[in-house]
Write a protein that holds these residues in place. Structure first.
Motif, mmCIF file in Angstrom:
data_model
loop_
_atom_site.group_PDB
_atom_site.id
_atom_site.type_symbol
_atom_site.label_atom_id
_atom_site.label_comp_id
_atom_site.label_asym_id
_atom_site.label_seq_id
_atom_site.Cartn_x
_atom_site.Cartn_y
_atom_site.Cartn_z
ATOM 1 N N ILE A 43 0.929 -1.105 -0.053
ATOM 2 C CA ILE A 43 0.098 0.079 -0.039
ATOM 3 C C ILE A 43 0.995 1.260 -0.054
ATOM 4 C CG2 ILE A 43 -1.660 1.387 1.345
ATOM 5 C CD1 ILE A 43 -3.010 -1.290 2.514
ATOM 6 N N VAL A 44 1.791 1.238 0.629
ATOM 7 C CA VAL A 44 2.781 2.382 0.993
ATOM 8 C C VAL A 44 3.362 2.604 -0.567
ATOM 9 C CG1 VAL A 44 4.879 3.350 1.941
ATOM 10 C CG2 VAL A 44 3.157 2.248 3.446
ATOM 11 N N ILE A 45 4.017 1.677 -1.222
ATOM 12 C CA ILE A 45 4.781 1.980 -2.215
ATOM 13 C C ILE A 45 3.925 2.081 -3.350
ATOM 14 C CG2 ILE A 45 6.123 0.572 -4.070
ATOM 15 C CD1 ILE A 45 7.429 -0.851 -1.611
ATOM 16 N N ALA A 46 2.735 1.429 -3.591
ATOM 17 C CA ALA A 46 1.701 1.780 -4.554
ATOM 18 C C ALA A 46 1.264 3.233 -4.343
ATOM 19 C CB ALA A 46 0.626 0.797 -4.567
ATOM 20 N N GLY A 47 0.990 3.670 -3.384
ATOM 21 C CA GLY A 47 0.271 4.857 -2.975
ATOM 22 C C GLY A 47 1.325 5.907 -3.302
ATOM 23 N N ALA A 48 2.670 5.640 -3.060
ATOM 24 C CA ALA A 48 3.707 6.692 -3.609
ATOM 25 C C ALA A 48 3.914 6.701 -4.996
ATOM 26 C CB ALA A 48 5.093 6.141 -2.997
ATOM 27 N N LEU A 49 3.729 5.707 -5.762
ATOM 28 C CA LEU A 49 3.940 5.538 -7.155
ATOM 29 C C LEU A 49 2.631 6.425 -7.816
ATOM 30 C CD1 LEU A 49 4.989 1.945 -8.146
ATOM 31 C CD2 LEU A 49 6.316 4.089 -8.378
ATOM 32 N N LEU A 50 1.393 6.069 -7.201
ATOM 33 C CA LEU A 50 0.373 6.865 -7.605
ATOM 34 C C LEU A 50 0.359 8.318 -7.459
ATOM 35 C CD1 LEU A 50 -2.767 4.834 -6.578
ATOM 36 C CD2 LEU A 50 -2.194 5.284 -8.711
ATOM 37 N N CYS A 51 1.273 8.680 -6.369
ATOM 38 C CA CYS A 51 1.367 10.334 -6.181
ATOM 39 C C CYS A 51 2.322 10.779 -7.231
ATOM 40 C CB CYS A 51 2.020 10.520 -4.657
ATOM 41 S SG CYS A 51 0.956 11.040 -3.423
ATOM 42 N N LEU A 52 3.360 10.140 -7.383
ATOM 43 C CA LEU A 52 4.278 10.475 -8.328
ATOM 44 C C LEU A 52 3.567 10.371 -9.763
ATOM 45 C CD1 LEU A 52 7.539 8.349 -7.317
ATOM 46 C CD2 LEU A 52 7.094 11.011 -7.098
ATOM 47 N N LEU A 53 2.816 9.649 -10.146
ATOM 48 C CA LEU A 53 2.352 9.741 -11.304
ATOM 49 C C LEU A 53 1.303 10.845 -11.403
ATOM 50 C CD1 LEU A 53 1.545 5.998 -12.142
ATOM 51 C CD2 LEU A 53 2.838 7.334 -13.338
ATOM 52 N N PHE A 54 0.583 10.842 -10.602
ATOM 53 C CA PHE A 54 -0.483 12.171 -10.279
ATOM 54 C C PHE A 54 0.235 13.644 -10.516
ATOM 55 C CE2 PHE A 54 -3.431 15.344 -8.076
ATOM 56 C CZ PHE A 54 -4.374 15.290 -9.268
ATOM 57 N N TRP A 55 1.657 13.562 -9.900
ATOM 58 C CA TRP A 55 2.174 14.994 -9.948
ATOM 59 C C TRP A 55 2.883 15.049 -11.266
ATOM 60 C CZ3 TRP A 55 4.573 18.492 -6.410
ATOM 61 C CH2 TRP A 55 3.941 18.577 -5.091
ATOM 62 N N GLY A 56 3.300 13.987 -11.746
ATOM 63 C CA GLY A 56 3.824 14.067 -13.430
ATOM 64 C C GLY A 56 2.684 14.632 -14.237
#
Length: 80
Positions: A43-56
């Motif tokens: 959950i922590v890693i998937a959430g971090a990836l989603l955050c990075l994708l949204f920022w991008g």
């Protein structure tokens, strides 16, 4: 259409901060509750990836919508 896109871009810039804050709070809660579980780290890693994708995505939209066209048809940046 331009005022709507400007408003939408401002909202997306704000939304990425809210999204990142919610991620940090939820990740901290999951890590506090059960730091040794595998699903917690997923959950922590998937959430971090989603955050990075949204920022991008928001950065791409900002770059795409803040360009202006020169009279020759070339694309120029506003702040250059």
């Amino acid at each position: 259409m331009e005022p709507f896109l400007a408003w939408l871009l401002r909202q997306m810039l704000r939304a990425r901060l809210v999204f990142a804050a919610l991620y940090v709070i939820s990740a901290a809660g999951f890590l506090y509750a059960d730091p040794r579980a595998g699903w917690t780290w997923f959950i922590v890693i998937a959430g971090a990836l989603l955050c990075l994708l949204f920022w991008g995505l928001v950065a791409f939209w900002q770059a795409a919508f803040t360009r202006r066209r020169s009279p020759e048809g070339r694309t120029e940046r506003d702040h250059v």
